[in-house]
Design a protein around this motif. Structure first.
Motif, PDB file in Angstrom:
ATOM      1  N   GLU A 283       0.842  -1.204   0.059  1.00  0.00           N
ATOM      2  CA  GLU A 283      -0.030   0.072  -0.081  1.00  0.00           C
ATOM      3  C   GLU A 283       0.797   1.357  -0.002  1.00  0.00           C
TER       4      GLU A 283
ATOM      5  N   ASP B  27       1.229   4.017  -3.000  1.00  0.00           N
ATOM      6  CA  ASP B  27       1.211   5.535  -3.045  1.00  0.00           C
ATOM      7  C   ASP B  27       2.333   6.180  -3.255  1.00  0.00           C
TER       8      ASP B  27
ATOM      9  N   ALA C 232      -4.072   3.321  -1.869  1.00  0.00           N
ATOM     10  CA  ALA C 232      -4.343   2.078  -1.423  1.00  0.00           C
ATOM     11  C   ALA C 232      -4.809   2.136  -0.104  1.00  0.00           C
ATOM     12  N   ARG C 233      -4.233   2.888   0.626  1.00  0.00           N
ATOM     13  CA  ARG C 233      -4.646   2.959   2.409  1.00  0.00           C
ATOM     14  C   ARG C 233      -3.849   4.168   2.841  1.00  0.00           C
TER      15      ARG C 233
END
Length: 62
Positions: free
Chosen positions: A37, A41, A55-56
């Motif tokens: 993640e 990013d 992604a998170r």
């Protein structure tokens, strides 16, 4: 991967596999010492200026 069943023999025809992309993502994350993640990013989302995507987001320091 060698234990997964396939619709065709090796190189007999094109077959798409999400598993291959999953493994590639995990290998890249391991190589960079980051979570998948955070890597996505950092290497894709931020350079493209995608401020509302991620992604998170909450787990990745920027």
């Amino acid at each position: 991967m060698r234990l997964l069943e396939s619709d065709a023999g090796f190189r007999e025809r094109y077959l798409y596999s999400n598993t291959g992309y999953f493994i590639a993502g995990e290998v890249a994350a391991k190589a960079y010492g980051k979570s998948w993640e955070c890597l996505i990013d950092e290497r894709r989302i931020v350079p493209l200026g995608m401020r509302r995507s991620g992604a998170r987001y909450e787990t990745c320091p920027r």
